[in-house]
Design an enzyme around this catalytic site. Structure first.
Site, PDB file in Angstrom:
ATOM      1  N   HIS A 167       0.750  -1.107  -0.132  1.00 28.21           N
ATOM      2  CA  HIS A 167      -0.055  -0.145   0.057  1.00 28.21           C
ATOM      3  C   HIS A 167       0.945   1.267   0.033  1.00 28.21           C
ATOM      4  O   HIS A 167       0.889   2.083  -0.834  1.00 28.21           O
ATOM      5  CB  HIS A 167      -0.833  -0.216   1.119  1.00 28.21           C
ATOM      6  N   GLU A 168       1.724   1.324   0.980  1.00 28.51           N
ATOM      7  CA  GLU A 168       2.687   2.638   1.108  1.00 28.51           C
ATOM      8  C   GLU A 168       3.558   2.755  -0.078  1.00 28.51           C
ATOM      9  O   GLU A 168       3.597   3.828  -0.670  1.00 28.51           O
ATOM     10  CB  GLU A 168       3.593   2.551   2.380  1.00 28.51           C
ATOM     11  N   HIS A 171       1.765   4.215  -2.991  1.00 29.27           N
ATOM     12  CA  HIS A 171       1.664   5.849  -2.836  1.00 29.27           C
ATOM     13  C   HIS A 171       3.070   6.295  -3.652  1.00 29.27           C
ATOM     14  O   HIS A 171       2.481   7.275  -4.359  1.00 29.27           O
ATOM     15  CB  HIS A 171       1.765   6.376  -1.386  1.00 29.27           C
ATOM     16  N   GLU A 193      -5.878   7.168  -1.957  1.00 29.51           N
ATOM     17  CA  GLU A 193      -6.038   5.886  -0.856  1.00 29.51           C
ATOM     18  C   GLU A 193      -6.294   4.319  -1.450  1.00 29.51           C
ATOM     19  O   GLU A 193      -5.810   3.549  -1.454  1.00 29.51           O
ATOM     20  CB  GLU A 193      -6.905   6.179   0.089  1.00 29.51           C
ATOM     21  N   HIS A 264      -9.527   8.088   3.699  1.00 28.58           N
ATOM     22  CA  HIS A 264      -9.624   6.840   4.000  1.00 28.58           C
ATOM     23  C   HIS A 264     -11.078   6.208   4.303  1.00 28.58           C
ATOM     24  O   HIS A 264     -11.107   4.937   4.309  1.00 28.58           O
ATOM     25  CB  HIS A 264      -8.832   6.590   5.581  1.00 28.58           C
TER      26      HIS A 264
END
Lengths: 362, 101
Positions: A167-168, A171, A193, A264
């Site tokens: 996920h990170e 980004h 997100e 989120h």
């Protein structure tokens, strides 16, 4: 980013100019010495860069280049180097997990989407573990990945979950793949997100070789303590606290859109559109739905809305599978099912321009 | 009497991982209390607008809510770190060093 500092060494004035200034006779002896010292420091730094380049020559672009640092519970980044590419595992579980999961995420993007790291040019993947004390989070700060250890009351660490790492890292990919990046507020922020949740889930499914029917479609399973919940978000059923946690307020349809909601929260809507597309297309989610979502990134703009994401994914499906293909129709239906777009009205099909209510032409 | 409450949210966890630090300066060693008071005064906190938002935030930009209660005055500011004056950033960094509630 959270209150932190990042050390940066850059020299903007060429040494030749520094020497010229020192020799010009227009400065005092003390100033001259300062300029000469600066020349020497510049030379040292150039030397360090040259040595660094030599060290890196055995790693060509296209190979993984991971470095893991220990922030030692402080806020200065990146911290102390713990493990570099190719080094054996150390004693720190968090460092080893951050290293392994960043590697799997790199491999996923390389083999599934032929993307070479975060910037598609082989960018180094730097990560810091043990950020701050009892930090309940993980983030991409524009340059690197950062992980806290959790407070032990609500969260018990982040690096052991591959979807958190993916996920990170995603980004970072969004930052480079969407021209100008995606602004992290409003609908573009919720899309930012959502794209990270989608890619996080895909990397986990790819690692486990799970089909759409086998996947749990959860984000952040096992990072929360049992007292709080089972997972952070669900793409299959956003906002269902029985699957996630008691405070889950994600909408899965535009009818529940929160106008001033957190990025989120509203990300539940595009998350669910992806899930519906993937399940309808069957097989492995990364093969079709994932490819369409990834292809759509380059078609977005920094303030993209959900409707623009719907158009971008439909366009991406057209580019990948052809006009009016099953894939394009599936993606179109998914966005209609979550209320982002409307199904065509019979009147529109009969030729009434869009925007006019049926039976009431201007 | 000065009481500071800092809430920080963002990152992977969003609201689920938001952390709050409540600090009563009277309970701190005098040196620490003095340092925080100096930063609070220097930031002219009670004159700051209620929102200091960055123009185009990115995923690493956390949102902070700092509330200060001092001698009967109460004020809160909602901000991105990059949009905050330097002294407020220093104050935020100092407060982030305390354990969360």
């Amino acid at each position: 980013m959270p209150a932190s500092s990042y050390r940066c060494l850059c020299c903007i004035i060429p040494p030749r100019m520094l020497r010229k200034l020192a020799d010009s006779g227009s400065c005092s002896p003390a100033e001259r010495q300062q300029l000469l010292d600066q020349c020497e420091l510049s030379a040292q730094l150039r030397g360090q860069r040259a040595v660094y380049s030599l060290l890196m020559t055995n790693l060509s672009a296209g190979e993984k280049r991971r470095s893991i640092y220990d922030a030692q519970h402080q806020t200065t980044l990146p911290g102390k180097l713990q493990r570099d590419e190719g080094a054996p595992p150390g004693k720190d579980d968090a460092a080893n997990q951050a290293y392994e999961h960043a590697g799997t995420t790199y491999d996923f993007f390389r083999s599934v989407f032929q993307r070479n790291s975060i910037d598609n040019k082989g960018l180094r993947i730097d990560s810091s573990v043990h950020f701050q004390k009892q930090f309940n989070n993980a983030f991409w700060n524009g340059q690197q990945l950062v992980y806290g250890d959790g407070d032990g009351k609500r969260f018990h660490g982040f690096t052991h979950a591959i979807d958190v790492v993916a996920h990170e890292l995603s980004h970072g990919i969004t930052q480079y793949a969407v021209p100008g990046g995606l602004v992290y507020e409003g609908q573009s922020g919720a899309l930012n997100e959502s794209i990270s949740d989608v890619m996080g889930s895909l990397v986990k499914q790819w690692q486990l070789k799970q089909s759409v029917n086998q996947a749990d479609w959860l984000i952040g399973a096992d990072i929360m303590t049992p007292a709080v919940g089972l997972a952070l978000r669900s793409l299959a059923d956003p906002g269902n606290p029985a699957l996630t946690w008691s405070g889950d307020e994600q909408p899965k349809h535009m009818a529940g859109y929160l106008p001033d909601g957190d990025v989120h929260s509203n990300s539940g809507i595009p998350n669910h559109a992806f899930y519906l597309s993937a399940v309808a297309l069957q097989g492995y989610a990364w093969e079709k739905a994932g490819a369409i979502w990834y292809r759509a990134l380059a078609l977005l703009t920094p303030n993209a809305s959900f409707a623009e994401m719907a158009r971008a994914t439909e366009q991406a499906a057209l580019l990948l599978y052809g006009i009016d293909s099953l894939e394009q129709r599936t993606v179109r239906s998914a966005w209609q099912l979550v209320g982002v777009t409307s199904p065509p009205q019979p009147a529109a099909a009969a030729g009434v321009p869009a925007g006019f209510p049926a039976g009431n032409p201007a | 009497m000065t009481r500071l409450t800092l809430r920080c949210s963002g990152g992977f966890t969003g609201p689920a991982g938001a952390q709050t630090r409540s600090i009563d300066l009277a309970q701190l060693p005098s040196e620490q209390a003095q340092r925080l008071t100096q930063l609070l005064d220097a930031s002219q906190f009670f004159s700051l607008p209620p929102q200091l938002h960055k123009a185009a935030p990115q995923s690493g930009d956390f949102l902070y809510d700092l509330q200060a209660e001092q001698d009967g005055r109460l004020h809160a500011v909602h901000y991105h770190l990059d949009a905050a004056p330097a002294v407020l950033r220093q104050l935020t960094e100092q407060l982030s060093g305390y354990p969360p509630d």
